[in-house]
Design a protein around this motif. Structure first.
Motif, mmCIF file in Angstrom:
data_model
loop_
_atom_site.group_PDB
_atom_site.id
_atom_site.type_symbol
_atom_site.label_atom_id
_atom_site.label_comp_id
_atom_site.label_asym_id
_atom_site.label_seq_id
_atom_site.Cartn_x
_atom_site.Cartn_y
_atom_site.Cartn_z
ATOM 1 N N ARG A 400 16.715 34.868 -84.596
ATOM 2 C CA ARG A 400 15.841 33.768 -84.979
ATOM 3 C C ARG A 400 16.506 32.414 -84.717
ATOM 4 O O ARG A 400 15.861 31.400 -84.713
ATOM 5 N N MET A 402 17.967 29.354 -82.830
ATOM 6 C CA MET A 402 17.857 28.710 -81.521
ATOM 7 C C MET A 402 18.999 27.726 -81.307
ATOM 8 O O MET A 402 19.788 27.870 -80.384
ATOM 9 N N THR A 430 13.583 30.335 -84.025
ATOM 10 C CA THR A 430 12.428 30.747 -83.224
ATOM 11 C C THR A 430 11.251 30.969 -84.174
ATOM 12 O O THR A 430 11.430 31.250 -85.353
#
Length: 431
Positions: A400, A402, A430
């Motif tokens: 998850r 980024m 994300t």
């Protein structure tokens, strides 16, 4: 709330461990003046008091922690604390169900050894007079050492044979054996690096012994030496000299200060803190936990025999604890234990830090610094994100995380190490 730190309370029976837990938490651990009052571990949440990042950004009025609290820039960070049953000499060999109690401590990061400084209980927690409490430090630390040493040495031949047959590295072999003590392979790698313990180098230890190039050559003495080094890093200990209000305590306190590192020693009266908490909840006094005095509510605490008894106890606490030592010491002990673990505070934002802070200065309803995590120093941006957010969302989705931005808007590298200068950051995930 941070899940990164667990303080384990250790000590012999009747030293005041459960009373200490009750003093610094809302736990209701059973207490009693007889050995083995505690059988199953008692757990609670205490608070570490430390400067909050809201001070740095000049927005203390907007600080709104989800867990704990912040008062004028002082953050009360929740920390887990656990009290296990009392240990006695021979615990590492099973005395007093000692192995079971030692196993309860595997996940702790710091040990808080609560010691009866009065010398009115012997090594088994039985009432006596004139006992030297410094003995408790010696035998208890030896029991913890022997607990780990015996687990290793009893199967050392098998360990070394497997090490040779499978051509494992020192880190691989030691990680396989020590992983059960709540440490990851990265910890073993760092320990080996700190000790210069590799396949091709030697390490001088106390200028008298040395670790051999390969662990196949380690004898009993060297395994003892390694366990000592492991314990120093894995389970550091502070000494909490409890029952400081008793008449026999001062001479014992002086002796222990002379024999051990003063930075590892804290004086406390857990029973006094418990009584002050009780009186505060019942409205008899005004008292801020951990402070150096209290104010008696004369209107409520007057007129009957019970009130006079309470007043006498309060006056004794004031005279023999607060005026003499400035505090009951229980929260000083928590602070010292956390500092010994030496964690880093990290404040993640999900929105732009600069924009949020600017908005807060114009809007008193804006909430800031809602989360604060305690992490091991050396943690990178990506490691931090993956430790607090799920790595897998659905199926094959990888991560998850980024990227992250520092408080000044700079995009941070995934491998950037978090420090006091970049511990306020925006985490972008994300969708």
């Amino acid at each position: 709330m941070s899940d990164s730190l667990l303080i384990g309370i250790v000590g012999k029976p009747s030293s005041g461990k459960s009373t200490f837990l009750n003093a610094v938490t809302d736990a209701k651990a059973k207490t009693g003046a007889y050995p083995f009052t505690t059988i199953k571990p008692n757990q609670g949440i205490t608070f570490w008091r430390t400067d909050c990042a809201c001070k740095k950004f000049d927005c203390t009025r907007n600080c709104s922690p989800k867990y704990g609290k912040c008062v004028d820039g002082i953050r009360f960070i929740p920390v887990k604390i656990m009290d296990v049953a009392g240990l006695i000499p021979g615990a590492s060999k099973g005395a007093g169900l000692g192995n079971r109690f030692l196993d309860d401590l595997r996940k702790a990061h710091v040990f808080m050894h609560v010691i009866d400084a009065s010398g009115t209980t012997n090594e088994k927690g039985e009432e006596c007079a004139g006992y030297d409490p410094s003995n408790d430090i010696k035998w208890l630390e030896q029991e913890i050492h022997d607990w780990i040493f015996n687990n290793l040495w009893s199967k050392w031949t098998t360990i070394t044979r497997s090490h040779t047959a499978k051509k494992r590295t020192v880190v691989e072999t030691l990680s396989a054996q020590l992983g059960g003590y709540g440490c990851k392979r990265t910890f073993i790698q760092q320990l080996c690096d700190n000790l210069n313990l590799t396949e091709t180098s030697r390490l001088s230890a106390n200028n008298t012994s040395e670790f051999k190039t390969s662990i196949e050559a380690w004898d009993e003495e060297l395994v003892h030496l390694f366990v000592s080094k492991f314990l120093q890093h894995r389970f550091p200990i502070i000494y909490v000299l409890n029952k400081i209000d008793l008449k026999s305590s001062p001479k014992n306190i002086e002796k222990i200060f002379g024999d051990y590192d003063p930075e590892r020693i804290v004086l406390s009266s857990a029973l006094s803190e418990c009584f002050l908490k009780k009186m505060t909840k019942q409205g008899y006094i005004e008292y801020k936990e951990g402070s150096d005095d209290f104010i008696i509510n004369e209107e409520k605490l007057s007129g009957d025999q019970k009130s006079e008894k309470y007043k006498q106890v309060l006056n004794d606490i004031r005279d023999f604890v607060l005026f003499r030592y400035n505090t009951t010491g229980v929260y000083d002990a928590v602070s010292r234990a956390v500092q010994l673990h030496d964690p880093l505070k990290v404040y993640p934002f999900k929105s732009h830090v600069q924009t949020s802070v600017a908005s807060a200065k114009n809007n008193p309803d804006t909430k800031l610094f809602e989360e604060c995590y305690l992490v091991k120093k050396g943690t990178t941006v990506r490691e931090f994100s993956q430790s607090i957010y799920d790595d897998d969302v659905e199926g094959d989705q990888k991560s998850r995380f980024m990227f992250a931005e520092s408080s000044d808007g700079r995009k941070m590298a995934d491998g950037e190490v978090l420090t006091e200068s970049n511990n306020v950051l925006r985490i972008v995930l994300t969708k």
